[in-house]
Design a protein around this motif. Structure first.
Motif, PDB file in Angstrom:
ATOM      1  N   ASN A 190       0.831  -1.206   0.000  1.00  0.00           N
ATOM      2  CA  ASN A 190       0.000   0.000   0.000  1.00  0.00           C
ATOM      3  C   ASN A 190       0.865   1.255   0.000  1.00  0.00           C
ATOM      4  OD1 ASN A 190      -2.962  -0.933   0.560  1.00  0.00           O
ATOM      5  ND2 ASN A 190      -1.681  -2.138   1.943  1.00  0.00           N
ATOM      6  N   GLU A 237      -0.368  -0.447  -4.441  1.00  0.00           N
ATOM      7  CA  GLU A 237      -1.789  -0.116  -4.327  1.00  0.00           C
ATOM      8  C   GLU A 237      -1.942   1.346  -3.941  1.00  0.00           C
ATOM      9  OE1 GLU A 237      -4.001  -2.586  -1.686  1.00  0.00           O
ATOM     10  OE2 GLU A 237      -3.326  -4.449  -2.615  1.00  0.00           O
ATOM     11  N   ASP A 242      -9.540   0.204  -2.844  1.00  0.00           N
ATOM     12  CA  ASP A 242     -10.813   0.748  -2.341  1.00  0.00           C
ATOM     13  C   ASP A 242     -11.657   1.305  -3.485  1.00  0.00           C
ATOM     14  OD1 ASP A 242      -9.588   0.157   0.039  1.00  0.00           O
ATOM     15  OD2 ASP A 242      -9.243   2.236   0.635  1.00  0.00           O
ATOM     16  N   GLY A 280     -12.155  -8.564   0.816  1.00  0.00           N
ATOM     17  CA  GLY A 280     -13.151  -8.773   1.855  1.00  0.00           C
ATOM     18  C   GLY A 280     -14.105  -9.913   1.559  1.00  0.00           C
ATOM     19  N   VAL A 281     -13.658 -10.885   0.767  1.00  0.00           N
ATOM     20  CA  VAL A 281     -14.519 -12.035   0.457  1.00  0.00           C
ATOM     21  C   VAL A 281     -14.548 -12.969   1.672  1.00  0.00           C
ATOM     22  CG1 VAL A 281     -14.897 -14.006  -1.067  1.00  0.00           C
ATOM     23  CG2 VAL A 281     -13.995 -11.851  -1.996  1.00  0.00           C
ATOM     24  N   GLU A 282     -15.735 -13.124   2.250  1.00  0.00           N
ATOM     25  CA  GLU A 282     -15.851 -13.884   3.510  1.00  0.00           C
ATOM     26  C   GLU A 282     -16.651 -15.167   3.372  1.00  0.00           C
ATOM     27  OE1 GLU A 282     -17.374 -11.270   6.545  1.00  0.00           O
ATOM     28  OE2 GLU A 282     -15.509 -10.098   6.634  1.00  0.00           O
ATOM     29  N   TYR A 337     -11.230 -13.261   4.232  1.00  0.00           N
ATOM     30  CA  TYR A 337     -11.168 -14.258   5.308  1.00  0.00           C
ATOM     31  C   TYR A 337     -11.587 -15.646   4.835  1.00  0.00           C
ATOM     32  CZ  TYR A 337     -10.789 -10.156   8.407  1.00  0.00           C
ATOM     33  OH  TYR A 337     -10.408  -8.998   9.027  1.00  0.00           O
ATOM     34  N   PRO A 390      -4.824 -12.114   7.206  1.00  0.00           N
ATOM     35  CA  PRO A 390      -3.424 -11.696   7.183  1.00  0.00           C
ATOM     36  C   PRO A 390      -2.625 -12.532   8.187  1.00  0.00           C
ATOM     37  CG  PRO A 390      -4.890  -9.782   7.315  1.00  0.00           C
ATOM     38  CD  PRO A 390      -5.742 -11.002   7.524  1.00  0.00           C
TER      39      PRO A 390
HETATM   40  O1    G Z   1      -5.651  -1.768   2.002  1.00  0.00           O
HETATM   41  P1    G Z   1      -6.949  -2.260   2.437  1.00  0.00           P
HETATM   42  O2    G Z   1      -7.946  -1.344   3.004  1.00  0.00           O
HETATM   43  O3    G Z   1      -7.644  -2.880   1.291  1.00  0.00           O
HETATM   44  O4    G Z   1      -6.589  -3.417   3.468  1.00  0.00           O
HETATM   45  C1    G Z   1      -7.319  -4.548   3.601  1.00  0.00           C
HETATM   46  C2    G Z   1      -8.016  -4.502   4.933  1.00  0.00           C
HETATM   47  O5    G Z   1      -9.125  -5.381   4.903  1.00  0.00           O
HETATM   48  C3    G Z   1      -7.162  -4.946   6.079  1.00  0.00           C
HETATM   49  O6    G Z   1      -7.591  -4.261   7.212  1.00  0.00           O
HETATM   50  C4    G Z   1      -7.530  -6.417   6.213  1.00  0.00           C
HETATM   51  O7    G Z   1      -7.241  -6.959   7.481  1.00  0.00           O
HETATM   52  C5    G Z   1      -9.014  -6.329   5.961  1.00  0.00           C
HETATM   53  N1    G Z   1      -9.614  -7.558   5.483  1.00  0.00           N
HETATM   54  C6    G Z   1      -9.038  -8.455   4.663  1.00  0.00           C
HETATM   55  N2    G Z   1      -9.906  -9.468   4.378  1.00  0.00           N
HETATM   56  C7    G Z   1     -11.053  -9.169   5.032  1.00  0.00           C
HETATM   57  C8    G Z   1     -12.333  -9.822   5.108  1.00  0.00           C
HETATM   58  O8    G Z   1     -12.600 -10.854   4.512  1.00  0.00           O
HETATM   59  N3    G Z   1     -13.276  -9.207   5.876  1.00  0.00           N
HETATM   60  C9    G Z   1     -13.046  -8.050   6.537  1.00  0.00           C
HETATM   61  N4    G Z   1     -14.039  -7.543   7.271  1.00  0.00           N
HETATM   62  N5    G Z   1     -11.861  -7.410   6.473  1.00  0.00           N
HETATM   63  C10   G Z   1     -10.879  -7.947   5.732  1.00  0.00           C
END
Ligand code: G
Ligand code: G
Ligand code: MN
Ligand code: NA
Length: 254
Positions: A94, A126, A157, A214-216, A235, A240
């Motif tokens: 980043n 990024e 973002d 943020g794919v959960e 996740y 991470p």
């Molecule tokens: O740079 P950026 O804002 O994209 O960083 C990724 C952020 O998103 C980090 O805080 C990371 O821990 C978080 N993150 C990564 N995967 C997930 C997820 O599946 N769910 C959520 N809620 N947060 C996530």
């Protein structure tokens, strides 16, 4: 504030660590790389996440040496991976707005590329949409310089800032990262589903790759796969993790 004065000391005392979150190819699920996410191991507070100190580091200017440290560390990791059979993996770092708008970044990268011998295409930077749009002309020139060095560029973002679709054409990019705010509700919010699907189509029609963050859930991954999203991070695949754990995971996947 306690944190601000301690942050400078933290850099000297090497209390920062890069955590790595895996990124996967969506069609196959194969590991293709990671995003580097900084953590602060505070002697009393324990592990502090970037949400708590990146804004302070931005404000105080510490983000410049911290950002340089992160780049140096990332390039060292790529170099190390080449020697342990993980030379196919990419690493995304980043960049803060201050790094993008300062004049030190390209010099740092040139030095790192010259002394390391890594493939620049394995390094991805990024830049958030918001940072890029602070000064679109300056950003356009920077991104062009990064691409000229063979470094990959991603817009982070995506969709959360004052985006103007015309800038997708103005900026030289490799890919966009769809913000997790859109991914979160793709199964339940028809608007978000439409936005994500249209964003992927638009990116592809401009020749850009797409990664969803943020794919959960498996259902989210399935939706994204159906929309031909290229890669994913979240996740569902992995949180991470420290470098050791990432390298063990990556080696086991070979
Ligand atoms: O740079 P950026 O804002 O994209 O960083 C990724 C952020 O998103 C980090 O805080 C990371 O821990 C978080 N993150 C990564 N995967 C997930 C997820 O599946 N769910 C959520 N809620 N947060 C996530
Ligand atoms: O998990 P996560 O909490 O790791 O990260 C939160 C936010 O911190 C993300 O938006 C991410 O972009 C940012 N961040 C993480 N590491 C760095 C870094 O090295 N530099 C900058 N500028 N931002 C970072
Ligand atoms: Mn990011
Ligand atoms: Na993001």
């Amino acid at each position: 504030l306690l944190l601000e004065s301690r942050l400078w000391q933290a850099l000297e005392q090497q209390e920062f660590e890069l955590y790595l979150q895996p990124q996967v190819d969506l069609p196959s699920g194969a590991l293709i790389g990671a995003e580097a996410l900084v953590r602060w191991h505070h002697p009393e507070l324990g592990t502090v996440g970037p949400d708590r100190f990146i804004p302070i580091a931005e404000e105080s200017g510490l983000i410049l040496p911290l950002g340089e440290w992160a780049l140096r560390r990332a390039v060292a990791l790529l170099e190390r991976w080449r020697g342990i059979g993980l030379g196919h993996l990419r690493l995304a770092v980043n960049l803060s707005a201050r790094q993008c708008h300062g004049d030190a970044l390209l010099g740092q990268l040139d030095e790192l590329l010259a002394t390391s011998g890594i493939d620049p295409a394995l390094l991805e930077l990024e830049i958030t949409e918001t940072a890029a749009m602070q000064d679109p002309e300056l950003s356009r020139a920077l991104l062009q310089q990064l691409r000229a060095r063979g470094i990959r560029v991603a817009i982070d973002d995506f969709g959360t800032g004052y985006s103007s679709l015309s800038y997708l054409k103005l900026f030289e990019l490799d890919r966009i990262k769809i913000d997790r705010g859109f991914v979160k509700d793709i199964e339940t919010d028809p608007d978000d589903a439409v936005i994500v699907g249209a964003t992927i189509g638009l990116a592809h029609s401009l020749g850009l790759g797409v990664i969803a963050e943020g794919v959960e859930t498996a259902a989210q991954a399935e939706f994204l796969r159906g929309k031909l999203c290229d890669e994913a991070q979240g996740y569902l695949f992995a949180r991470p993790m420290c470098v050791d754990e990432f390298e063990r995971t990556a080696s086991a996947a070979l």
